[in-house]
Design a protein around this motif. Structure first.
Motif: not given
Length: 272
Positions: A16-26
């Motif tokens: 439920d925190r898509p911005e954190v998910v995108r950050k995690a990808l890097g």
């Protein structure tokens, strides 16, 4: 739908925190696991599912060169909503206790690699049947928080047998070694390092993380040391020089099993 040949670091991120998910990808993890189960409050489940579906439909996430994204699903609605999306590399199935549950998900999600999580005494008893339930199963692992609660285990020593049980079940089913469950204290990197070393001794390979700062510790703990690499190279050199069992000048005995272990060591050392 691909993952690294040998993945050592698996980073959990709340769905439920898509911005954190995108950050995690890097963040440097080998695999990112979007969590739609325990990390998401009940009133946020639907939003998390929608946000994750959008993420997995993004051409950037679906790029074959991108970090593989797995999803720990919460139920059938998640499975149906995410199956077929181009950015999905695998599903982690919580609280699996029987092979029949794996067959059920495999029917709903054809072609999706599945990773059952064993989180109860009943699941441990059925470890091999779960590991070999379906060709879509690519790995099994423990869910140690729930397993601790179910067994009444107070410390890591009480998990040694279940950990060894899943290592044997995975090997018997032709799967990769299981990945260790998360280490819950993100500040105790020394404790994480020690726990990883013990898990490696038991035959586990790699570990899930809940914070990026844990990733380098896990990576170092499961990669061969310089001394292990040197020893493996000596063994392979000796095996090329003389066939059959032999003893090295330093007293080490070398046979086919020792050579196979050395080959695995060097393969892991060269994984990147």
């Amino acid at each position: 739908m691909s993952s690294p040949a040998v993945a050592l670091t698996w980073l959990y991120v709340p769905g439920d925190r898509p911005e954190v998910v995108r950050k995690a990808l890097g963040a440097g993890a080998d695999v990112v696991i979007v969590d739609l189960e325990d990390a998401v409050a009940p009133d946020r489940k639907e939003y998390a599912r929608t946000a994750t579906a959008e993420l997995l439909s993004d051409p950037v996430t679906a790029d074959p060169m991108a970090v593989p994204v797995h999803v720990r699903v919460h139920g059938e609605d998640d499975v149906k909503a995410l199956t077929g999306l181009p950015g999905l590399s695998g599903m982690r199935l919580p609280k699996i206790t029987h092979a029949a549950s794996v067959h059920h998900v495999a029917a709903l999600a054809p072609g999706v690699p599945l990773y059952p999580l064993l989180e109860s005494a009943l699941a441990i008893e059925h470890a091999y049947s779960i590991a070999g339930a379906h060709h879509a199963v690519r790995g099994i692992a423990l869910g140690e928080a729930d397993l601790r609660a179910d067994l009444g285990v107070r410390d890591d020593a009480g998990l040694d047998w279940p950990r060894s049980r899943v290592v044997i079940a995975a090997r018997a089913a032709g799967l990769d070694p299981p990945v260790m469950s998360v280490f819950p204290d993100v500040r105790d990197l020394s404790g994480l390092r020690s726990s990883c070393a013990h898990g490696r001794d038991l035959g586990l390979l790699g570990r899930a993380a809940i914070h990026p700062r844990q990733l380098p510790v896990i990576e170092r703990a499961f990669r061969p040391t310089a001394r292990e690499v040197e020893a493996a190279e000596q063994i392979l050199e000796a095996s090329r020089t003389e066939a059959g069992a032999q003893a090295l000048p330093d007293g080490r005995f070398v046979d086919a099993a020792v050579v196979a272990t050395a080959e695995r060591t060097l393969s892991l050392a060269r994984r990147r």
